[in-house]
Design an enzyme around this catalytic site. Sequence first.
Site, PDB file in Angstrom:
ATOM      1  N   CYS A 170      59.512  22.110  67.954  1.00  0.00           N
ATOM      2  CA  CYS A 170      60.791  21.706  67.361  1.00  0.00           C
ATOM      3  C   CYS A 170      61.848  21.449  68.447  1.00  0.00           C
ATOM      4  O   CYS A 170      61.701  20.513  69.219  1.00  0.00           O
ATOM      5  CB  CYS A 170      61.217  22.760  66.344  1.00  0.00           C
ATOM      6  SG  CYS A 170      62.421  22.167  65.187  1.00  0.00           S
ATOM      7  N   HIS A 212      56.691  23.971  62.624  1.00  0.00           N
ATOM      8  CA  HIS A 212      56.579  25.330  63.184  1.00  0.00           C
ATOM      9  C   HIS A 212      55.170  25.900  62.962  1.00  0.00           C
ATOM     10  O   HIS A 212      54.871  26.394  61.873  1.00  0.00           O
ATOM     11  CB  HIS A 212      57.628  26.240  62.549  1.00  0.00           C
ATOM     12  CG  HIS A 212      59.006  25.942  63.023  1.00  0.00           C
ATOM     13  ND1 HIS A 212      59.586  26.572  64.099  1.00  0.00           N
ATOM     14  CD2 HIS A 212      59.907  25.044  62.594  1.00  0.00           C
ATOM     15  CE1 HIS A 212      60.788  26.085  64.312  1.00  0.00           C
ATOM     16  NE2 HIS A 212      61.015  25.149  63.400  1.00  0.00           N
ATOM     17  N   GLU A 239      54.011  28.599  64.050  1.00  0.00           N
ATOM     18  CA  GLU A 239      54.014  30.071  64.032  1.00  0.00           C
ATOM     19  C   GLU A 239      54.249  30.675  62.652  1.00  0.00           C
ATOM     20  O   GLU A 239      53.948  31.835  62.432  1.00  0.00           O
ATOM     21  CB  GLU A 239      55.068  30.605  65.024  1.00  0.00           C
ATOM     22  CG  GLU A 239      56.529  30.371  64.644  1.00  0.00           C
ATOM     23  CD  GLU A 239      57.075  28.991  65.043  1.00  0.00           C
ATOM     24  OE1 GLU A 239      56.259  28.072  65.252  1.00  0.00           O
ATOM     25  OE2 GLU A 239      58.308  28.840  65.125  1.00  0.00           O
ATOM     26  N   GLY A 287      60.843  52.636  49.515  1.00  0.00           N
ATOM     27  CA  GLY A 287      60.012  51.452  49.771  1.00  0.00           C
ATOM     28  C   GLY A 287      58.877  51.753  50.731  1.00  0.00           C
ATOM     29  O   GLY A 287      58.773  52.851  51.284  1.00  0.00           O
TER      30      GLY A 287
END
Length: 505
Positions: A78, A164, A166, A219
Amino acid sequence: MILIVDFGSQTTHLISRRLKDIGITSKIIDPEKLMVALNESSPAGIILSGGPASVYEKNAPSIDKRIFELNLPILGICYGWQLMTQLLGGNVESGKKEYGPTTLRVYDFHDLFYGAPDKFIVFESHGDTVVKLPAGFAIMASTPSVEYAAVGNKARKMYGVQFHPEVHDTRFGKQLLENFATRICGLGVKPVKLDLNSMVEEIKVKVDKNKVIGAFSGGTDSAVAGALVAKAIGRQFIPVYIDSGLMREETLGRIKDTFPKVLGIPVKIIHARKEFLQALNGVTDPEQKRKVIGKLYIDLFQAEAAKHKNVRFLLQGTTYADFIHSQGTKRSAHIKSHHNVGGLPKNLPFKLLEPLRYFYTDEVRKIGLKIGLPREVVFQQPFPGPGHAVRIIGEVTTDRLNKQVLADSIVLDEMQKAGQYTKVFQCWSIMTGINSTAVKGDGRFYGEIIAIRVVKSKDRMTADWARLPYNLLAKLSTRLVNEVPGISRVVYDITTKPPATMEWE
Ligand code: XMP
């Protein structure tokens, strides 16, 4: 080793993570340190990350052009690719913004795309586009709107991609990075294993004879962090749960029953719903909300910790994604302050203990299972630290919080009944703060709109909205307008991330 030059993309760290998964070491450095880093180490290749700047901006980050003369493999992603283009004599055009998924058509299946299908989905997030290639570069793949989506100058081992690789939602992205590392840079791969014993050992050494107070949220992240610490130091750990009233309905029950069994020690519960609602009175700005909640959390923790002697550490279940979201790398744009990192006051009397700081959600889950936590805790959906407060747009009043808790429980109930809960990353309701007209009974009624957001994601950095069956959406809509008082309308959020973040605030 591969050097990753960070131009400030939200996902720079994911490049390093993907490489780590296949056993390749990498180091993330700032652009101005590149020449020094090259002198200090001998990398097999360089990856230039994406970033929020445009190459035409004043003070846009750049690199020393001499790196192109070193005969080192280079992959620009990018912004990194646009910068390469500019420095090597091509042309970049501003203003053609594109975000989200698109289809890549591959023409060249050697090196970078070795083993790839001829078409696959990639994620783009860019404002500028390359319109003229530097000398020696040829097209390897295109998307419907970006001709030079992937290009290469094979003789000089230089490559550029506009999307992208990744992020998880770029389907073949990990393989593309692996191809770069192995086929182009000539490195070998060896996946890394999680080592529970050395994590426990590290905590023991760090804490020594001191005490740790635990920032439990209910959580997965804080449960795994808590279980790790309990395993390492037993009763030197003081697990505390602050009941802010902003969490999901089932959380409190779990804290009372499941957690003490797993940890082998009771959890201290501090009931503070009233205090949180008071602190949120009149607060409508999302960042302000996060900060108010974060501060009250810490104040209450401090008050509790003051009751115990030798408390040196505050345990936080911060993961790598939280850290990047809140702070990012040096150059990344600030998106939002996650309360478990960004809202902490500077004068904290504790040291932070963050055993999960370098792990992503899927790794945290593996650690949780290894340590023996129940599957319903390990695989529960992530829930934001500021809880329902960031899902109630505008002011959080008792009335709107009650409605949100009820609406959220209906969403979860129907998702579970339809067998969809475990198929998605997160699902929830949002009190939108917008009113609309409805007819209830035979009269006009003006009430709030509820939105439903259900997303699929692997690593939180990108997400897609779930294509739920229509009959499930119909059921949700009927139940929400009928069972939650004062609701006029239900809408379904169909936005990917990027550009939208998952939470509305
Ligand atoms: P966003 O909205 O940034 O959310 O796309 C990405 C993921 O992070 C969760 N989230 C938070 N988690 N504290 C947290 O612990 C926060 O302040 C916070 N805000 C968002 C969100 O639910 C999603 O999983």
